[in-house]
Write a protein that holds these residues in place. Structure first.
Motif, PDB file in Angstrom:
ATOM      1  N   GLN A 158      31.951  43.257  49.244  1.00  0.00           N
ATOM      2  CA  GLN A 158      33.310  42.805  49.560  1.00  0.00           C
ATOM      3  C   GLN A 158      33.634  41.524  48.796  1.00  0.00           C
ATOM      4  OE1 GLN A 158      32.517  42.620  53.790  1.00  0.00           O
ATOM      5  NE2 GLN A 158      33.898  44.337  54.211  1.00  0.00           N
ATOM      6  N   PHE A 159      32.654  40.651  48.671  1.00  0.00           N
ATOM      7  CA  PHE A 159      32.860  39.391  47.961  1.00  0.00           C
ATOM      8  C   PHE A 159      33.171  39.645  46.487  1.00  0.00           C
ATOM      9  CE2 PHE A 159      31.308  35.408  45.957  1.00  0.00           C
ATOM     10  CZ  PHE A 159      32.127  34.512  46.636  1.00  0.00           C
ATOM     11  N   LEU A 160      32.516  40.613  45.896  1.00  0.00           N
ATOM     12  CA  LEU A 160      32.797  40.957  44.501  1.00  0.00           C
ATOM     13  C   LEU A 160      34.231  41.425  44.332  1.00  0.00           C
ATOM     14  CD1 LEU A 160      29.502  42.785  43.436  1.00  0.00           C
ATOM     15  CD2 LEU A 160      30.435  40.688  42.432  1.00  0.00           C
ATOM     16  N   GLU A 161      34.730  42.167  45.304  1.00  0.00           N
ATOM     17  CA  GLU A 161      36.119  42.613  45.248  1.00  0.00           C
ATOM     18  C   GLU A 161      37.076  41.425  45.321  1.00  0.00           C
ATOM     19  OE1 GLU A 161      37.681  45.632  44.808  1.00  0.00           O
ATOM     20  OE2 GLU A 161      35.676  46.194  44.131  1.00  0.00           O
ATOM     21  N   TYR A 162      36.758  40.448  46.158  1.00  0.00           N
ATOM     22  CA  TYR A 162      37.604  39.276  46.326  1.00  0.00           C
ATOM     23  C   TYR A 162      37.661  38.414  45.062  1.00  0.00           C
ATOM     24  CZ  TYR A 162      37.313  40.073  51.421  1.00  0.00           C
ATOM     25  OH  TYR A 162      37.385  40.605  52.679  1.00  0.00           O
ATOM     26  N   THR A 163      36.534  38.347  44.356  1.00  0.00           N
ATOM     27  CA  THR A 163      36.398  37.324  43.314  1.00  0.00           C
ATOM     28  C   THR A 163      36.397  37.847  41.887  1.00  0.00           C
ATOM     29  OG1 THR A 163      33.977  37.440  43.529  1.00  0.00           O
ATOM     30  CG2 THR A 163      35.112  35.759  44.833  1.00  0.00           C
ATOM     31  N   HIS A 164      36.686  39.125  41.657  1.00  0.00           N
ATOM     32  CA  HIS A 164      36.515  39.638  40.295  1.00  0.00           C
ATOM     33  C   HIS A 164      37.481  38.996  39.305  1.00  0.00           C
ATOM     34  CE1 HIS A 164      39.647  42.483  41.740  1.00  0.00           C
ATOM     35  NE2 HIS A 164      40.004  42.546  40.477  1.00  0.00           N
ATOM     36  N   TYR A 165      38.644  38.516  39.740  1.00  0.00           N
ATOM     37  CA  TYR A 165      39.528  37.799  38.824  1.00  0.00           C
ATOM     38  C   TYR A 165      38.913  36.452  38.421  1.00  0.00           C
ATOM     39  CZ  TYR A 165      43.097  41.162  40.249  1.00  0.00           C
ATOM     40  OH  TYR A 165      43.785  42.322  40.504  1.00  0.00           O
ATOM     41  N   THR A 166      38.242  35.829  39.374  1.00  0.00           N
ATOM     42  CA  THR A 166      37.625  34.531  39.125  1.00  0.00           C
ATOM     43  C   THR A 166      36.609  34.604  37.991  1.00  0.00           C
ATOM     44  OG1 THR A 166      37.752  34.207  41.509  1.00  0.00           O
ATOM     45  CG2 THR A 166      36.470  32.590  40.260  1.00  0.00           C
ATOM     46  N   LEU A 167      35.938  35.735  37.864  1.00  0.00           N
ATOM     47  CA  LEU A 167      34.848  35.874  36.906  1.00  0.00           C
ATOM     48  C   LEU A 167      35.328  36.056  35.470  1.00  0.00           C
ATOM     49  CD1 LEU A 167      32.512  38.217  38.991  1.00  0.00           C
ATOM     50  CD2 LEU A 167      32.597  35.729  38.952  1.00  0.00           C
ATOM     51  N   ASP A 168      36.615  36.227  35.289  1.00  0.00           N
ATOM     52  CA  ASP A 168      37.170  36.334  33.931  1.00  0.00           C
ATOM     53  C   ASP A 168      37.409  34.923  33.398  1.00  0.00           C
ATOM     54  OD1 ASP A 168      38.439  36.965  31.579  1.00  0.00           O
ATOM     55  OD2 ASP A 168      39.774  38.463  32.473  1.00  0.00           O
ATOM     56  N   PHE A 169      36.327  34.285  32.989  1.00  0.00           N
ATOM     57  CA  PHE A 169      36.393  32.891  32.567  1.00  0.00           C
ATOM     58  C   PHE A 169      37.319  32.703  31.361  1.00  0.00           C
ATOM     59  CE2 PHE A 169      31.724  32.690  34.107  1.00  0.00           C
ATOM     60  CZ  PHE A 169      32.146  32.604  35.420  1.00  0.00           C
ATOM     61  N   TYR A 170      37.252  33.638  30.425  1.00  0.00           N
ATOM     62  CA  TYR A 170      38.054  33.490  29.209  1.00  0.00           C
ATOM     63  C   TYR A 170      39.540  33.448  29.526  1.00  0.00           C
ATOM     64  CZ  TYR A 170      40.246  34.387  24.727  1.00  0.00           C
ATOM     65  OH  TYR A 170      41.049  34.294  23.617  1.00  0.00           O
ATOM     66  N   ARG A 171      39.995  34.351  30.377  1.00  0.00           N
ATOM     67  CA  ARG A 171      41.433  34.402  30.668  1.00  0.00           C
ATOM     68  C   ARG A 171      41.891  33.146  31.405  1.00  0.00           C
ATOM     69  NH1 ARG A 171      44.803  39.678  32.902  1.00  0.00           N
ATOM     70  NH2 ARG A 171      46.889  38.755  32.648  1.00  0.00           N
ATOM     71  N   HIS A 172      41.039  32.612  32.291  1.00  0.00           N
ATOM     72  CA  HIS A 172      41.393  31.367  32.970  1.00  0.00           C
ATOM     73  C   HIS A 172      41.502  30.206  31.977  1.00  0.00           C
ATOM     74  CE1 HIS A 172      40.247  33.313  36.839  1.00  0.00           C
ATOM     75  NE2 HIS A 172      41.095  32.440  37.340  1.00  0.00           N
ATOM     76  N   LEU A 173      40.516  30.082  31.101  1.00  0.00           N
ATOM     77  CA  LEU A 173      40.524  28.981  30.141  1.00  0.00           C
ATOM     78  C   LEU A 173      41.685  29.117  29.159  1.00  0.00           C
ATOM     79  CD1 LEU A 173      36.703  28.640  29.440  1.00  0.00           C
ATOM     80  CD2 LEU A 173      38.165  27.052  30.709  1.00  0.00           C
ATOM     81  N   GLU A 174      42.069  30.349  28.872  1.00  0.00           N
ATOM     82  CA  GLU A 174      43.220  30.573  27.999  1.00  0.00           C
ATOM     83  C   GLU A 174      44.497  30.006  28.622  1.00  0.00           C
ATOM     84  OE1 GLU A 174      44.680  34.222  25.192  1.00  0.00           O
ATOM     85  OE2 GLU A 174      44.299  34.671  27.298  1.00  0.00           O
ATOM     86  N   TYR A 279      32.517  41.810  31.628  1.00  0.00           N
ATOM     87  CA  TYR A 279      33.047  40.562  31.069  1.00  0.00           C
ATOM     88  C   TYR A 279      32.457  40.226  29.700  1.00  0.00           C
ATOM     89  CZ  TYR A 279      34.668  40.149  35.849  1.00  0.00           C
ATOM     90  OH  TYR A 279      35.267  40.402  37.050  1.00  0.00           O
ATOM     91  N   LYS A 280      31.780  41.201  29.101  1.00  0.00           N
ATOM     92  CA  LYS A 280      31.106  40.944  27.827  1.00  0.00           C
ATOM     93  C   LYS A 280      32.090  40.542  26.728  1.00  0.00           C
ATOM     94  CE  LYS A 280      27.693  42.925  24.680  1.00  0.00           C
ATOM     95  NZ  LYS A 280      26.791  44.097  24.439  1.00  0.00           N
ATOM     96  N   SER A 281      33.185  41.282  26.578  1.00  0.00           N
ATOM     97  CA  SER A 281      34.136  40.982  25.504  1.00  0.00           C
ATOM     98  C   SER A 281      34.793  39.623  25.718  1.00  0.00           C
ATOM     99  CB  SER A 281      35.208  42.079  25.426  1.00  0.00           C
ATOM    100  OG  SER A 281      35.953  42.157  26.644  1.00  0.00           O
ATOM    101  N   GLY A 282      35.108  39.288  26.977  1.00  0.00           N
ATOM    102  CA  GLY A 282      35.698  37.979  27.271  1.00  0.00           C
ATOM    103  C   GLY A 282      34.718  36.857  26.988  1.00  0.00           C
ATOM    104  N   ASN A 283      33.457  37.066  27.326  1.00  0.00           N
ATOM    105  CA  ASN A 283      32.440  36.052  27.065  1.00  0.00           C
ATOM    106  C   ASN A 283      32.250  35.836  25.565  1.00  0.00           C
ATOM    107  OD1 ASN A 283      32.038  35.778  29.815  1.00  0.00           O
ATOM    108  ND2 ASN A 283      30.260  37.144  29.867  1.00  0.00           N
ATOM    109  N   GLN A 284      32.336  36.912  24.790  1.00  0.00           N
ATOM    110  CA  GLN A 284      32.230  36.784  23.344  1.00  0.00           C
ATOM    111  C   GLN A 284      33.413  36.019  22.776  1.00  0.00           C
ATOM    112  OE1 GLN A 284      31.827  40.945  22.319  1.00  0.00           O
ATOM    113  NE2 GLN A 284      29.588  40.823  22.180  1.00  0.00           N
TER     114      GLN A 284
END
Length: 377
Positions: A158-174, A279-284
């Motif tokens: 359930q926590f993964l469902e709540y936080t999957h947007y958070t894990l997109d670090f690239y989009r946040h930093l953008e 998140y591999k492509s975003g991390n790259q």
């Protein structure tokens, strides 16, 4: 005024950095750095600003920033440091975990950052952010959010469902780069083996020397062992007062320390690999854009790490052992007395007209005592 915004992320040594800065404000002053702390409460960070932004309390944010900038100028300092990991992914945690989804999430996140950038437009701003491999980050964050007083009772799925947007670090930093400028961002991969305080001081403030006798290599917010965490998750589903929640949290930290660490993560091997792929492509892209690397910012998950990550099952016998130790701590005379005192103070605070004002000095004393205790561990 130069403003350094330390925006996190969570679980990258932020508490250690903030505690050091709160304890060494005079040292920072020698480098013309003002560490802005919350008025009256002397909080070690400005996480409340992330909450205010998410709640669109923009006038309060603006007033706070103007006030703390004025204090820095009055003290003849030309740099203001604001550290709060809740600047990052504000709409994951405020106002309710998992309440925002889809494009609404990114629209709201962008509008909050736009509002903050507008408030700081007349200043020179640098944004400092550490990132951490997604599976390690989510396990550590889940542990903290279950562990804390009144913590989560949800499962890791359930926590993964709540936080999957958070894990997109690239989009946040953008989003931050679009509003503060590409060159304003300083991004670093978090390495738990390094002295995070020394690394941060050098990266964010250009300070390479640490005051003599100062403690930097201290880990704050240590995680609960896997079995005690599962016991705490079950306990979070039960109704109890905020005072008992706090003492319950402290009791289980003690139980975890006594029983020792048992290896076993919250995520399965399949979940770890799925996060890596997602998140591999975003991390790259993050590594290429802010780290000057053609590779991903995170290495592949080692096989030996996968072997240690299989979630543990809390057996009935171990559950009873934890429960017995927990009950013993909660029945101590000192614990019972503290519950009574704290409950009385809560009543005073809520029912007396000046109760909140009367208790401010006690809160400040409690805060400084807590920080001192964390550094003496």
């Amino acid at each position: 005024m130069k403003i350094v915004l330390h925006i996190g992320i969570h679980k990258t040594g932020t508490s250690s950095i903030q505690n050091f800065c709160a304890r060494n404000t005079q040292f920072l002053r020698e480098y013309d750095v003002h560490y802005g702390l919350r008025k009256y409460l002397s909080a070690r960070n400005v996480n409340f600003l992330g909450a205010w932004l998410a709640q669109e309390r923009y006038m309060e944010v603006k007033e706070f920033v103007e006030d703390v900038c004025e204090k820095a100028k009055h003290s003849d300092m030309n740099c203001l440091l604001l550290s709060g990991e809740s600047f990052f992914a504000m709409n994951t945690f405020f106002p309710r975990l998992g309440a925002v989804s889809g494009e609404e999430y990114w629209s709201k996140e962008k509008s909050r950052v736009v509002a903050l950038a507008s408030m700081l437009a007349s200043h020179e701003v640098e944004v400092v952010c550490y990132v951490r491999r997604q599976d390690l980050f989510v396990e550590s964050l889940y542990n903290q959010m279950v562990k804390q007083p009144g913590g989560l009772a949800c499962t890791i799925d359930q926590f993964l469902e709540y936080t999957h947007y958070t894990l997109d670090f690239y989009r946040h930093l953008e989003v931050w780069a679009q509003n503060f400028g590409e060159s304003a961002l300083k991004v670093r991969v978090f390495d738990p083996k390094t002295d995070i305080v020394a690394d941060f001081l050098d990266l964010a403030l250009g300070i390479s020397e640490i005051p003599e006798g100062a403690t930097t290599g201290v880990h704050v917010n240590e995680r609960l062992s896997s079995e005690v965490l599962e016991f705490k998750r079950d306990l979070n589903g039960k109704s109890m007062s905020s005072v008992r929640q706090l003492l319950s949290y402290r009791a289980l930290v003690e139980v975890s320390d006594e029983m020792g660490e048992n290896r076993g993560g919250c995520l399965t091997n399949e979940q770890q690999r799925a996060l890596s792929d997602r998140y591999k492509s975003g991390n790259q892209a993050l590594a290429k854009r802010w780290l000057g690397s053609g590779e991903s910012c995170f290495s592949d998950i080692p096989l030996e790490e996968l072997a240690l990550s299989t979630p543990l099952t809390l057996t009935p016998a171990r559950r009873e052992e934890i429960a017995r130790k927990y009950r013993k701590i909660m029945r101590r005379p000192g614990t019972v007395a503290e519950i009574a005192v704290r409950t009385t103070l809560r009543v005073i605070e809520r029912r007396l007209p000046l109760g909140n004002y009367m208790l401010r000095p006690l809160r400040q004393f409690s805060y400084y005592r807590q920080v001192h205790h964390e550094y003496k561990k």
